[in-house]
Design an enzyme around this catalytic site. Structure first.
Site, PDB file in Angstrom:
ATOM      1  N   ASP A  48       7.027  -7.612  -0.514  1.00  0.00           N
ATOM      2  CA  ASP A  48       7.175  -6.921   0.553  1.00  0.00           C
ATOM      3  C   ASP A  48       6.143  -7.009   1.594  1.00  0.00           C
ATOM      4  O   ASP A  48       5.897  -5.970   2.526  1.00  0.00           O
ATOM      5  CB  ASP A  48       7.203  -5.426   0.281  1.00  0.00           C
ATOM      6  CG  ASP A  48       8.655  -4.864   0.161  1.00  0.00           C
ATOM      7  OD1 ASP A  48       9.632  -5.400   0.637  1.00  0.00           O
ATOM      8  OD2 ASP A  48       8.847  -3.782  -0.652  1.00  0.00           O
TER       9      ASP A  48
ATOM     10  N   ARG B 148       3.413  -2.231  -4.507  1.00  0.00           N
ATOM     11  CA  ARG B 148       2.800  -2.445  -3.270  1.00  0.00           C
ATOM     12  C   ARG B 148       1.563  -2.329  -3.205  1.00  0.00           C
ATOM     13  O   ARG B 148       0.833  -2.916  -2.135  1.00  0.00           O
ATOM     14  CB  ARG B 148       3.473  -1.933  -2.073  1.00  0.00           C
ATOM     15  CG  ARG B 148       5.123  -2.335  -1.938  1.00  0.00           C
ATOM     16  CD  ARG B 148       5.631  -1.931  -0.622  1.00  0.00           C
ATOM     17  NE  ARG B 148       4.998  -2.996   0.426  1.00  0.00           N
ATOM     18  CZ  ARG B 148       4.948  -2.596   1.786  1.00  0.00           C
ATOM     19  NH1 ARG B 148       5.826  -1.511   2.385  1.00  0.00           N
ATOM     20  NH2 ARG B 148       4.522  -3.484   2.605  1.00  0.00           N
TER      21      ARG B 148
ATOM     22  N   ARG C 239       6.365   9.019   1.860  1.00  0.00           N
ATOM     23  CA  ARG C 239       5.381   8.179   1.284  1.00  0.00           C
ATOM     24  C   ARG C 239       3.746   8.770   1.516  1.00  0.00           C
ATOM     25  O   ARG C 239       3.055   8.853   0.933  1.00  0.00           O
ATOM     26  CB  ARG C 239       5.389   6.832   2.355  1.00  0.00           C
ATOM     27  CG  ARG C 239       6.841   5.976   2.121  1.00  0.00           C
ATOM     28  CD  ARG C 239       6.887   5.207   0.891  1.00  0.00           C
ATOM     29  NE  ARG C 239       8.202   4.806   0.297  1.00  0.00           N
ATOM     30  CZ  ARG C 239       8.490   3.584   0.732  1.00  0.00           C
ATOM     31  NH1 ARG C 239       7.416   2.658   1.188  1.00  0.00           N
ATOM     32  NH2 ARG C 239       9.610   3.012   0.241  1.00  0.00           N
TER      33      ARG C 239
ATOM     34  N   HIS D 296      10.014   6.185   6.479  1.00  0.00           N
ATOM     35  CA  HIS D 296       8.802   6.019   7.088  1.00  0.00           C
ATOM     36  C   HIS D 296       8.779   6.593   8.552  1.00  0.00           C
ATOM     37  O   HIS D 296       9.985   6.329   9.314  1.00  0.00           O
ATOM     38  CB  HIS D 296       8.619   4.597   7.344  1.00  0.00           C
ATOM     39  CG  HIS D 296       7.575   3.880   6.179  1.00  0.00           C
ATOM     40  ND1 HIS D 296       7.880   2.429   5.816  1.00  0.00           N
ATOM     41  CD2 HIS D 296       6.511   4.474   5.310  1.00  0.00           C
ATOM     42  CE1 HIS D 296       6.688   2.416   4.639  1.00  0.00           C
ATOM     43  NE2 HIS D 296       6.285   3.205   4.568  1.00  0.00           N
TER      44      HIS D 296
ATOM     45  N   CYS E   7       7.892  -2.941  11.207  1.00  0.00           N
ATOM     46  CA  CYS E   7       7.522  -3.177  10.094  1.00  0.00           C
ATOM     47  C   CYS E   7       6.537  -4.711   9.890  1.00  0.00           C
ATOM     48  O   CYS E   7       5.601  -4.439   9.256  1.00  0.00           O
ATOM     49  CB  CYS E   7       8.447  -3.182   9.012  1.00  0.00           C
ATOM     50  SG  CYS E   7       9.506  -1.610   8.986  1.00  0.00           S
TER      51      CYS E   7
END
Ligand code: ARG
Length: 280
Positions: free
Chosen positions: A73, A98, A144, A173, A267
């Protein structure tokens, strides 16, 4: 009588991106990810190169952070750090898959002599949940970023932070639910927010461009604006029309492979906002 369409002006931006060399969908940490679905890694790189080229062709500077094997990612560099006035707040990721991305961003900024590089105490997924609109940071929470991180961000960056509550797991997000169009304008999908946060957004941005479910579901809000050009998924066609009506120039981008991981244009783009010297 209708208002005249505003004339828009682009300003050159500085972006940090990460080539999707090791991109894959091997786990699912958002509802868009399906590890059973095949990913075309070469196509992902090709599509990403297309976005990078577009930025450069439009006068923007693109720097790169080195991709790390085993971090599929990492292409989503927006999650790495938030930078305002050259002050850097490095991310702290929610999921163990992550967390190892953060040191790369810390190292990237410290080795380039940014005056203040803060390591976060609370979970924050950087520009995934922090959208900078002029001198204000809109900050998402709910999936998140820890709400306590919002106060931490305000102290680290020295600009006001406004908390917003995300309620729909598909918009996990803030940067898939809301985007900055200029220093004073935003667009968002109301359904992604709690009723109270919708009221806050109406209060702050009464003229905001409201985006419907059809365009939000293809990640039309995962867009990057330079003040005039708005880079967004090419599938968000209704939104492109709305942007044109406001004097922006929508530029459709195909990032279908990265969409399989629940990400798109914004992103893949960390904006480095430099300090403007007094009097400039
Ligand atoms: N698979 C990634 C995750 O779930 C996608 C991140 C997308 N990045 C973003 N800024 N919204 O964390």
């Amino acid at each position: 009588m209708s208002e005249p369409t505003p004339v828009r002006e682009a300003t050159p931006r500085h972006y940090l991106m990460c080539r999707p060399t090791h991109f894959d969908v091997t786990y699912a940490i958002n509802p868009w990810m399906d590890p059973g679905k095949p990913v075309d890694a070469d196509l992902a790189v090709e599509q990403w190169e297309g976005l990078r080229r577009l930025y450069v062709e439009h006068g923007h500077t693109v720097d790169l952070v080195e991709p790390v094997e085993g971090l599929p990612d990492m292409v989503f560099s927006a999650n790495g750090a938030t930078v305002v006035d050259d002050r850097v707040l490095v991310a702290k990721f929610r999921h163990p898959e992550r967390t190892a991305e953060a040191p790369s961003y810390h190292e990237w900024f410290t080795s380039r002599d940014y005056p203040q590089v803060t390591s976060a105490e609370y979970v924050n997924e950087a520009e995934g949940d922090y959208i900078v609109v002029g001198r204000t940071v809109l900050a998402g929470t709910g999936f998140r970023t820890d709400p306590r991180a919002h106060a931490e961000a305000q102290e680290a960056l020295g600009v006001p932070v406004v908390s917003l509550q995300l309620v729909d797991p598909r918009y996990y997000h803030l940067d898939v639910a809301l985007a900055a169009l200029s220093d004073t304008e935003v667009m968002y999908h109301p359904g992604a927010f709690s009723e109270e946060s919708r009221a806050v957004l109406r209060e702050l941005y009464p003229d905001a461009l409201l985006v419907d479910a059809a365009d939000a579901e293809v990640f039309g809000l995962n867009a990057v604006s330079d003040g005039k050009h708005v880079f967004l998924p090419e599938t968000a066609t209704g939104l492109a029309e709305q942007l044109r009506a406001r004097g922006f120039e929508p530029i459709g981008v195909d990032l279908s492979e990265l969409f399989k991981a629940g990400g798109s244009v914004k992103c893949c783009t960390l904006e480095i906002r430099h300090r403007v010297p007094a009097g400039a």
